[in-house]
Each structure stands twice: as C-alpha cells, then as structure tokens.
Design an enzyme around this catalytic site. Structure first.
Site, mmCIF file in Angstrom:
data_model
loop_
_atom_site.group_PDB
_atom_site.id
_atom_site.type_symbol
_atom_site.label_atom_id
_atom_site.label_comp_id
_atom_site.label_asym_id
_atom_site.label_seq_id
_atom_site.Cartn_x
_atom_site.Cartn_y
_atom_site.Cartn_z
ATOM 1 N N LYS A 155 -7.292 -13.445 -7.374
ATOM 2 C CA LYS A 155 -7.270 -14.685 -7.941
ATOM 3 C C LYS A 155 -8.057 -15.754 -7.131
ATOM 4 O O LYS A 155 -7.468 -16.192 -5.994
ATOM 5 C CB LYS A 155 -5.648 -15.484 -8.101
ATOM 6 C CG LYS A 155 -5.815 -16.730 -9.068
ATOM 7 C CD LYS A 155 -4.745 -17.523 -8.657
ATOM 8 C CE LYS A 155 -4.612 -18.382 -7.799
ATOM 9 N NZ LYS A 155 -5.699 -19.248 -7.696
ATOM 10 N N GLY A 197 -5.037 -18.821 2.859
ATOM 11 C CA GLY A 197 -4.516 -20.213 2.242
ATOM 12 C C GLY A 197 -3.830 -21.040 3.126
ATOM 13 O O GLY A 197 -3.694 -20.555 4.401
ATOM 14 N N SER A 198 -3.229 -22.092 2.665
ATOM 15 C CA SER A 198 -2.396 -23.167 3.692
ATOM 16 C C SER A 198 -0.967 -22.311 3.913
ATOM 17 O O SER A 198 -0.523 -21.457 3.435
ATOM 18 C CB SER A 198 -2.282 -24.329 3.035
ATOM 19 O OG SER A 198 -1.499 -24.286 1.911
ATOM 20 N N THR A 199 -0.681 -22.922 5.127
ATOM 21 C CA THR A 199 0.704 -22.277 5.592
ATOM 22 C C THR A 199 1.747 -23.034 4.581
ATOM 23 O O THR A 199 2.861 -22.205 4.498
ATOM 24 C CB THR A 199 0.905 -22.863 7.074
ATOM 25 O OG1 THR A 199 -0.060 -22.320 8.191
ATOM 26 C CG2 THR A 199 2.180 -22.476 7.622
ATOM 27 N N GLY A 251 1.473 -20.345 1.955
ATOM 28 C CA GLY A 251 2.068 -18.993 2.559
ATOM 29 C C GLY A 251 3.578 -18.824 2.352
ATOM 30 O O GLY A 251 4.241 -17.890 2.154
ATOM 31 N N GLU A 277 -3.093 -14.926 5.991
ATOM 32 C CA GLU A 277 -4.162 -15.507 6.707
ATOM 33 C C GLU A 277 -3.978 -17.115 6.390
ATOM 34 O O GLU A 277 -4.269 -17.425 5.503
ATOM 35 C CB GLU A 277 -5.627 -15.089 6.335
ATOM 36 C CG GLU A 277 -5.548 -13.517 6.458
ATOM 37 C CD GLU A 277 -5.672 -12.977 7.907
ATOM 38 O OE1 GLU A 277 -5.625 -13.836 8.851
ATOM 39 O OE2 GLU A 277 -5.530 -11.881 7.793
ATOM 40 N N CYS A 292 -10.640 -22.342 8.621
ATOM 41 C CA CYS A 292 -9.355 -22.146 9.250
ATOM 42 C C CYS A 292 -9.328 -21.910 10.773
ATOM 43 O O CYS A 292 -8.583 -22.531 11.464
ATOM 44 C CB CYS A 292 -8.699 -20.947 8.697
ATOM 45 S SG CYS A 292 -9.833 -19.589 8.892
ATOM 46 N N GLU A 328 -3.400 -29.642 10.530
ATOM 47 C CA GLU A 328 -4.873 -29.182 10.316
ATOM 48 C C GLU A 328 -5.464 -30.255 9.324
ATOM 49 O O GLU A 328 -4.977 -30.515 8.127
ATOM 50 C CB GLU A 328 -4.473 -27.668 9.392
ATOM 51 C CG GLU A 328 -5.865 -27.263 9.011
ATOM 52 C CD GLU A 328 -5.786 -25.797 8.432
ATOM 53 O OE1 GLU A 328 -4.822 -25.848 7.474
ATOM 54 O OE2 GLU A 328 -6.699 -24.580 8.739
HETATM 55 P P1 NAD Z 1 -3.892 -23.374 -0.759
HETATM 56 O O1 NAD Z 1 -2.791 -22.822 -0.227
HETATM 57 O O2 NAD Z 1 -3.782 -24.878 -1.323
HETATM 58 O O3 NAD Z 1 -4.512 -22.542 -2.061
HETATM 59 C C1 NAD Z 1 -4.983 -21.146 -1.514
HETATM 60 C C2 NAD Z 1 -4.744 -20.373 -2.393
HETATM 61 O O4 NAD Z 1 -3.450 -20.173 -3.110
HETATM 62 C C3 NAD Z 1 -5.507 -20.868 -3.866
HETATM 63 O O5 NAD Z 1 -6.139 -19.783 -4.719
HETATM 64 C C4 NAD Z 1 -4.273 -21.565 -4.672
HETATM 65 O O6 NAD Z 1 -4.601 -21.726 -6.238
HETATM 66 C C5 NAD Z 1 -3.219 -20.592 -4.436
HETATM 67 N N1 NAD Z 1 -1.976 -21.026 -4.423
HETATM 68 C C6 NAD Z 1 -1.454 -22.545 -4.340
HETATM 69 N N2 NAD Z 1 -0.219 -22.626 -4.740
HETATM 70 C C7 NAD Z 1 0.315 -21.289 -4.896
HETATM 71 C C8 NAD Z 1 1.390 -20.811 -5.255
HETATM 72 N N3 NAD Z 1 2.716 -21.425 -5.262
HETATM 73 N N4 NAD Z 1 1.701 -19.476 -5.451
HETATM 74 C C9 NAD Z 1 0.575 -18.746 -5.063
HETATM 75 N N5 NAD Z 1 -0.698 -19.197 -4.893
HETATM 76 C C10 NAD Z 1 -0.702 -20.643 -4.831
HETATM 77 O O7 NAD Z 1 -5.212 -23.849 0.441
HETATM 78 P P2 NAD Z 1 -6.389 -24.432 -0.038
HETATM 79 O O8 NAD Z 1 -6.156 -25.907 0.275
HETATM 80 O O9 NAD Z 1 -7.181 -23.857 -0.905
HETATM 81 O O10 NAD Z 1 -7.427 -23.763 1.333
HETATM 82 C C11 NAD Z 1 -7.314 -24.223 2.731
HETATM 83 C C12 NAD Z 1 -6.324 -23.674 3.546
HETATM 84 O O11 NAD Z 1 -6.723 -22.164 3.888
HETATM 85 C C13 NAD Z 1 -6.368 -23.938 4.896
HETATM 86 O O12 NAD Z 1 -5.080 -24.228 5.377
HETATM 87 C C14 NAD Z 1 -7.143 -23.065 5.754
HETATM 88 O O13 NAD Z 1 -6.755 -23.079 7.080
HETATM 89 C C15 NAD Z 1 -6.716 -21.922 5.003
HETATM 90 N N6 NAD Z 1 -7.550 -20.805 5.281
HETATM 91 C C16 NAD Z 1 -6.973 -19.683 6.334
HETATM 92 C C17 NAD Z 1 -7.939 -18.713 6.577
HETATM 93 C C18 NAD Z 1 -7.396 -17.517 7.416
HETATM 94 O O14 NAD Z 1 -8.138 -16.726 7.469
HETATM 95 N N7 NAD Z 1 -6.352 -17.621 8.281
HETATM 96 C C19 NAD Z 1 -9.404 -18.664 6.137
HETATM 97 C C20 NAD Z 1 -9.659 -19.830 5.389
HETATM 98 C C21 NAD Z 1 -8.805 -20.671 4.900
#
Ligand code: NAD
Length: 487
Positions: free
Chosen positions: A172, A225-227, A230, A247, A281, A381
């Site tokens: 996704k 994605g975000s913590t 996560g 991640e 990130c 962050e």
């Molecule tokens: P986000 O957590 O809002 O979204 C990431 C993904 O999760 C999207 O596809 C979103 O649709 C999905 N999502 C959102 N809510 C969900 C839920 N309740 N259940 C399942 N999926 C859900 O993050 P973002 O704002 O899109 O991305 C930025 C974040 O990603 C930053 O915190 C960044 O540090 C992190 N990031 C981490 C890495 C790594 O490898 N550690 C790499 C890139 C980005």
C-alpha cells in the site's frame, strides 16, 4: 499514467468505486484521480497474493531473480518517464529524481535479483548421529505500507527482498504519492511476474492500511512511516501475531568536531539535511557543533543555505522543491512557531518564501534554528528543511546530547581523528553512523533503527532474514534410540 488498483495481475477499480485525488505540490494542479482501495479491496489483494504464494514460493530462486533483474531493466528503460512522474507527484527536484531516486530503485531491484539464488541455509553441529540443517523458508503473504517521501525507491526496498525470498506481496503506497508505484506495477506485469505475486493498492491509512495490518492471512507486515502510526500497526497486528518490521522516524544528530575539515563538513551536512527538502527519516537535523568552530561553520553553512535554488522541481537547476503536501508544509511552519515561542533563535528561514513564483507551492525556506537540547524542535521529528543548532565543548557532551533522543536511526560525525571517529561512532545509539559523510545508503548495507525508530533491518543479508523464517530439520543418520526410560 496508471491510476487503478493492481490486484491479481489486473488493473481494477475499487469495489466501492471511490477515488483519491492526487495533486502536484508545486502548483496544486490535479495529476489524477486514483482508485481507492478499501477493506474489501485489501481482502481481494490478500486473496490474490495467497493464491499465488504456493507456486511462487516453489519457483526456482534463479527464475525469481531473473524476473527482478528484468524489472530493474524495465525501470532503467523508463527512467526519464519515471523520474518526471516522481517529481510531479512528490516535488522532488528532477535532478534528484533522475540522479538518485530512479538509479537507486534500479540498483535495489538488481541487488535483490542477484540475491534470490544466494539465500543459503546452514548445517548445525549437533549431537553425533544426527544431521541438523536449517532452511530459510518464505513466510507467505507479506503486507507492505510505505510513506510518501521516497515512493519509487521504496518499491525496490520493499518488493525486492520480499519477492527474492519467495513471498507474495500486497503493497500500500501512501495516499499522497501512489503514481510511481502504479507505474512500477505496469512494469511488473510487462516483464511477466505471475498474477497475484505483486499487488499494489493505493488507499488511506486508517482504512486500507489498518485492514492490511490486522489481516489474519497476512503473515508479515513491513511498515515504513511515522512512529505514531508504527504504534497503531503493532496493536493492529496482534490478532494473528504477524511478524513485524518497523522503519520509523528519526532525529539524526550530526556532530562537527573542532578538527573537522570544514568545507567538507558544511557541504556534507547540507546534503544530509536539505536533500529531499529534509523529508527523510535519516536526515541530520540536529547539528551539534564544537563551540570553537561553531561560528566559522555557521557562516559558511548559512551562506550555503541562503544560496539554495528553490523553484519548479521540473527545472534542472532547481535544488530544493516544495514539500510533498500542503498539510505537511503547515506542520513544518507550526514547528517554526514553536521554536520561536520556546526561545529558539531563527538564524535563517522559518517561513514560506515570499517569491510570487513559488506562492502556490508547498515551499519552506531552508531553516536553521539555534535551540537548546530540551526544546521541542530538538526532540520532535520536524521532517522538513529544518535543523536545530546546539554547541558542545567536549566529546562526552556531544555524545550525551546525540543520545538524548527516543529515536536512533541515522547519525553523522565529522573529524580528522581516527580514534575519535571510532570511539564516538561506537558510543552513538543509532542504527547507522556516517563518518565524514552523511546519508550514504546501499542495498548491501543494513538500514534500520533502534529505540522508537523501530526494529528490523532493510537491505543486505539482514533483510533476507526478515523475509524468511528458519526451519530446523533433524535427521537421525546413525543415532541409537535410547530406551523410553531406563527401568
Ligand atoms: P505515516 O505514518 O503518516 O504514513 C505512512 C504510511 O502509513 C502511509 O501509507 C499511510 O497511509 C499509512 N497509515 C497511516 N495510518 C495508518 C494506520 N492507522 N494503519 C495502517 N497504515 C496507516 O507517515 P508519513 O507522514 O507518510 O511519512 C513520514 C514518516 O515516515 C516520518 O516519520 C519518517 O521518519 C518516516 N520514515 C521512516 C523511514 C525509515 O526507514 N525508518 C523512511 C522514510 C520515512
């Protein structure tokens, strides 16, 4: 441009017929209405991946590798088109999309194509009379959820190892940036992956993402994605205890010591911070400067930051594009206000540019704030072209500040002293440390974090363990079976 869900080898509409409007963050023009996956579409995709798994997991590893290599070749052949699509969807300057995102995507698929027939088991020295060997088996249907900051590159980081290991996948993409992964889906079909091995379903996190995370026929979930999200994934995944790989966010310290080669430190720190508008990130967002060189470093660093060319991301001269969404731009601007309120000194930026040519874009000027380690902007962050600057007076203080975070993903240090480099690299609590460079990544080198930056590793042989599970087989080759109990 492909705008439909890729399920079971076909491009289809969502069952409910909903769409997601995808816009260009430079001028807010509409790029596409993309089919929206809801829970029932996730179920369809998981079914398709489940049906494809038995045959795919038994396909010879070299054939799986061949298909991944063919996909790498197809992406390379479509490099210009993909780079432009990525730039329109994300705001990445075209020079980055063309020189980093696309080549790194090709490299990723190529590396994992080569990996497919090199995943070996082992023979374990157990008791005499027994042969014990361990096979690495694929796990099953893998769910993958990715963010919007490197949507194309993440297709190779996620699909590459999962497919090489013999899993089938439901990926996704983020709702903001689904276009390049759907373009990859077209190439997946073109090079001949069997239907259902790869499924790509744009959808919102709270609906499609949540369904994928809680699905009881998804055996493993890899999330970037975000913590905050996560944590929700961990809870949603508890139903069937699926294997997780997380991640998450970061707050990278970037330490410049008094003996650093300053020109290199300035240029490397700027790349570590400003590349991708700071939406990374691993970005080096906490600049820690030795007090004796802080002024000299900052003079050069601020001059460089001022000279960065903001502009139309499709213009080859542009060095910094817009952030990827309006909502995110507003979030970063809000952090600029928080920095001011808490007594931070904005040395440069802290606002959207005033140039009328950029008015419709989600731009933020390169922003550097002098701040104390307890300030919010040194702890949260921010995920934009935004760094805090703090000074230190000795190595121990630098290490203490660097480690004063709940994250632990990327970190950098600049020094000419080899012993200091090793000592500090060892002392920093972080998944990756760069010495006299910043933000190097390669598909062969483990990538991931500690603490609230998540767990598990992308890349290299480490990620192949994430996408396989061990099966230990015991064979009695010469052992006498003892009596049930001596009587
Ligand atoms: P986000 O957590 O809002 O979204 C990431 C993904 O999760 C999207 O596809 C979103 O649709 C999905 N999502 C959102 N809510 C969900 C839920 N309740 N259940 C399942 N999926 C859900 O993050 P973002 O704002 O899109 O991305 C930025 C974040 O990603 C930053 O915190 C960044 O540090 C992190 N990031 C981490 C890495 C790594 O490898 N550690 C790499 C890139 C980005």
């Amino acid at each position: 441009m492909q705008t439909k869900l890729f399920i079971g080898g076909e491009f289809v509409d969502g069952l409910a017929g909903g769409t997601i409007e995808v816009t260009n963050p430079f001028d807010q023009s509409k790029l596409a209405d993309v089919a929206e996956a809801r829970a029932e579409d996730v179920d369809r995709a998981v079914d398709a991946a489940g049906r494809a798994f038995p045959a795919w997991s038994r396909t010879s590893p070299s054939e799986r590798g061949r298909l991944l290599l063919a996909l790498a070749g197809a992406i390379e052949a479509n490099a210009a088109r993909l780079a432009e699509l990525e730039t329109r969807d994300t705001g990445h300057p075209i020079r980055d999309s063309a020189n980093l995102d696309v080549p790194r995507t090709v490299l990723g698929f190529r590396y994992f194509g080569g990996m497919a027939d090199k995943i070996e088991g082992s023979v374990i020295p157990v008791d005499p009379g027994f042969l014990n060997f361990v096979e690495r088996e694929p796990i099953g249907v893998v769910g993958q959820i990715v963010p919007w900051n490197f949507p194309l590159m993440f297709t190779s980081w996620k699909l590459g190892p999962a497919l090489a290991a013999g899993n089938t996948v439901v990926l996704k993409p983020a709702e903001l940036t689904p276009l390049s992964s759907l373009a990859v889906a077209e190439l997946v079909r073109e090079v001949g992956f069997p239907p259902g091995v790869v499924n790509i379903i744009p959808g919102y996190g709270a609906t499609a993402g949540q369904r994928l995370a809680e699905h009881d026929r998804v055996a493993k979930l890899s999330f970037t994605g975000s913590t905050v999200t996560g944590r929700k994934i961990v809870q949603a995944s508890a139903g069937n205890l699926k294997k997780l790989q997380l991640e998450l966010g970061g707050k990278g310290p970037n330490i410049v010591f008094d003996d650093a080669e300053l020109d290199a430190a300035v240029a490397g720190s700027a790349f570590g911070l400003f590349h991708n508008q700071g939406q990374a990130c691993i970005a080096g967002t906490r600049l820690l400067l030795h007090a004796s060189i802080a002024d000299r470093f900052l003079d050069a660093f601020l001059a460089l930051a001022r000279s960065i060319r903001l502009g139309d991301p499709l213009d080859r001269k542009t060095e910094m594009g817009p952030l990827t969404s309006r909502i995110h731009q507003e979030r970063v601007l809000a952090y600029c206000d928080v920095a001011r309120r808490e007594g931070g000194e904005i040395l440069i930026g802290g606002r959207a540019p005033t140039d009328p040519a950029l008015a419709r874009g989600c731009f933020i000027e390169p922003t550097i704030v002098r701040a104390a380690p307890h300030h919010t902007v040194c702890r949260d962050e921010v995920f934009g072209p935004f760094a805090s600057v703090t000074t230190f007076s000795d190595d121990d203080e630098a290490i203490r500040i660097a480690n004063d975070t709940r994250y632990g993903l990327g970190a950098g240090l600049w020094t000419a002293d080899l012993r200091r480099a090793h000592r500090v690299a060892k002392a920093i609590r972080s998944g990756m440390v760069w010495v006299n460079c910043y933000k190097r990544v390669h598909p062969a080198s483990p990538f991931g974090g500690v603490g609230e930056s998540g767990y598990g590793r992308e890349m290299g042989f480490d990620v192949m363990r994430e996408y396989t599970q061990a099966k230990s087989v015991w064979i009695n080759v010469d052992a006498k079976i003892p009596p049930f109990y001596p009587r």
